[in-house]
Design an enzyme around this catalytic site. Sequence first.
Site, PDB file in Angstrom:
ATOM      1  N   CYS A 144      48.170 -26.911   5.883  1.00 19.57           N
ATOM      2  CA  CYS A 144      48.704 -26.542   7.636  1.00 19.57           C
ATOM      3  C   CYS A 144      48.415 -25.158   8.096  1.00 19.57           C
ATOM      4  O   CYS A 144      47.684 -25.141   7.822  1.00 19.57           O
ATOM      5  CB  CYS A 144      49.984 -25.776   6.144  1.00 19.57           C
ATOM      6  SG  CYS A 144      50.000 -24.679   5.725  1.00 19.57           S
ATOM      7  N   HIS A 200      43.531 -21.622  11.736  1.00 17.39           N
ATOM      8  CA  HIS A 200      41.419 -20.861  12.106  1.00 17.39           C
ATOM      9  C   HIS A 200      41.599 -20.128  13.155  1.00 17.39           C
ATOM     10  O   HIS A 200      41.051 -19.287  12.599  1.00 17.39           O
ATOM     11  CB  HIS A 200      40.566 -21.832  12.515  1.00 17.39           C
ATOM     12  CG  HIS A 200      40.951 -23.183  10.977  1.00 17.39           C
ATOM     13  ND1 HIS A 200      40.567 -24.444  11.146  1.00 17.39           N
ATOM     14  CD2 HIS A 200      40.764 -23.015   9.647  1.00 17.39           C
ATOM     15  CE1 HIS A 200      40.180 -25.301   9.926  1.00 17.39           C
ATOM     16  NE2 HIS A 200      40.307 -24.070   9.304  1.00 17.39           N
TER      17      HIS A 200
HETATM   18 FE1  CFM Z   1      34.689 -25.875   7.743  1.00 16.14          FE
HETATM   19 FE2  CFM Z   1      37.579 -26.210   6.754  1.00 16.14          FE
HETATM   20 FE3  CFM Z   1      35.094 -25.635   5.779  1.00 16.14          FE
HETATM   21 FE4  CFM Z   1      35.463 -28.220   7.081  1.00 16.14          FE
HETATM   22 FE5  CFM Z   1      36.669 -28.230   5.163  1.00 16.14          FE
HETATM   23 FE6  CFM Z   1      38.574 -26.814   5.398  1.00 16.14          FE
HETATM   24 FE7  CFM Z   1      36.735 -26.728   3.403  1.00 16.14          FE
HETATM   25 MO1  CFM Z   1      38.855 -28.057   2.434  1.00 16.14          MO
HETATM   26  S1  CFM Z   1      36.372 -27.573   9.021  1.00 16.14           S
HETATM   27  S2  CFM Z   1      33.708 -26.784   6.223  1.00 16.14           S
HETATM   28  S3  CFM Z   1      35.213 -29.887   6.093  1.00 16.14           S
HETATM   29  S4  CFM Z   1      36.043 -24.581   6.957  1.00 16.14           S
HETATM   30  S5  CFM Z   1      39.242 -28.613   4.855  1.00 16.14           S
HETATM   31  S6  CFM Z   1      39.554 -26.140   6.888  1.00 16.14           S
HETATM   32  S7  CFM Z   1      38.556 -25.942   3.267  1.00 16.14           S
HETATM   33  S8  CFM Z   1      36.646 -28.377   2.710  1.00 16.14           S
HETATM   34  S9  CFM Z   1      35.179 -24.927   3.647  1.00 16.14           S
END
Ligand code: CFM
Length: 549
Positions: A72, A205
């Site tokens: 979410c 984000h």
């Molecule tokens: Fe970017 Fe992410 Fe991340 Fe990502 Fe991710 Fe994530 Fe993550 Mo889980 S897009 S790289 S592939 S910030 S889903 S919201 S938390 S691994 S560090």
Amino acid sequence: METTVTDHNRTDSERDVDLAKVKSEILSKYPTKVARKRAKQILVSPSGKGSAIPEIGANVRTVPGILTQRGCCYAGCKGVILGPTRDVVNIVHGPVGCSFYAWLTRRNQTRPASKDAPNYMTYCFTTDMQDENIVFGGEKKLKQAIQEAYDIFHPHTISVFSTCPVGLIGDDIHSVCREMKETLGINIFGFSCEGYKGVSQSAGHHIANNGIFKNVVGLDDTIRGGEFRINLLGEYNIGGDAFEIERILDDCGISLISTFSGNSTMEQFANSHTADLNVVMCHRSITYMAEMMEKKYGMPWIKINFIGARATAQSLRKIAQYFEDDSLTARVEEVIARELPPVTEAMEESRPLCEGKLAMLFVGGSRAHHYQELFNELGMKTMAAGYEFGHRDDYEGRQVLPSIKVDADSRNIEELSVEQDPDKYRMRKTEEELSATGQTYREYDGLIPDMKPNTFVIDDISQYETEKIIEAVKPDVFCAGIKEKYIIQKSGVPMKQLHSYDYGGPYAGFKGAVNFYREITRMTNSKVWSYVKAPWEKDPELTATYAAG
Ligand code: CFM
């Protein structure tokens, strides 16, 4: 011989699955409207480099009832962007579960400068809303929580996160934050990141980027670090990745002013506008920040990737190319020449054991692309990949940005209007100077151009689709998250979490690559999953008895 999903002696023709047929079989089980929508989100890759990039359906609502991998908006804001920052007290305004389930589950690590330096990441702060707060409002409780956190910890920054009920009952967290900021004389600000906003954590984000940009970036003008000063954007220190990247940058003589937000502090964010270059790792989660910083402070950005040995070396060279300094270039080459031999050795050990095997990668919004580097280095093919919440530009490249339509969900997320700062703007390089460095800025080509022919690209894959594609493709390893993990393992396929790394890592940089080769070699060469049998597979007469009865 019985064929199992971990049978590694498959012939090439057995691997040649008719993906178009698999797709139509999957879609045939959906109601017409749902099938039409999913058809746009499930693509069979075009045949290789140079082919036209097809349009993919992305960043759209998940059909209710479908089991999605998505999280979410609150998860994206509090967990992803602010989660790895140690010197801010992050108070979750909402029911206790929202805070509890975002409590260190992402395995962000951090290294305070000294034993006394603040680190609040191990704490779980919540207003613990109850029914009566839902009925009569929770602002008073929030005020008390801020006061209590301040009295106990004396932090210099407190931030507040709204969960779904807060938006539904209309608590004004921002006015509470303003009032408490004045009362306590520290920086306090809130994020309206109610879970239901947008269509996934991607909305969170954007909200987090806006909040940090408005409330923190630019507060401290002190010039720190050496000659070559960068910010690393979109690196979150999962499993210690940031420590390895910091080690490499340090060896190269590149000063890291701030990371957004692995192993970070609010103090670094406040100072980040003084750097000379932003390097963007995760294009999905943090490019908003890079764009706003360029407008306001004149700092350009490039896309880099520290996942994979080759990609790491390339990224270091890109940074050196920007600074156009012979001594830096020489030092970067020295570091690469020193670091690569043990990585190549490990790669050569693993490659014969992994070559030709198949991977499937379904992770948030950038890893399903970045990790293909490591699988390529092992000689493995990524048969299917996709994002939970990527937008079209993450798949097709930034050239599609002007054609992405703003819909009701994206309109909901504030776009800050940013202008040049009258005092702090400093154009680092003119457009001519940038192009004279011989590389492109503000660009990302996305995942699709790197997919091999006859592979799947799937946006927001569902549990049902995952199972069907595992049956058809029979991958040797499946990378995704905790929600998928056990179901995948029950189907006999080794499963690697690429969000939290399953207690492993780091996987970034040079040392990380070696860790990853070994882990994948171990996982794809173990027979253990081929022995797994569900009770109904072991004992089929159970079904027969039931049917007869
Ligand atoms: Fe970017 Fe992410 Fe991340 Fe990502 Fe991710 Fe994530 Fe993550 Mo889980 S897009 S790289 S592939 S910030 S889903 S919201 S938390 S691994 S560090």
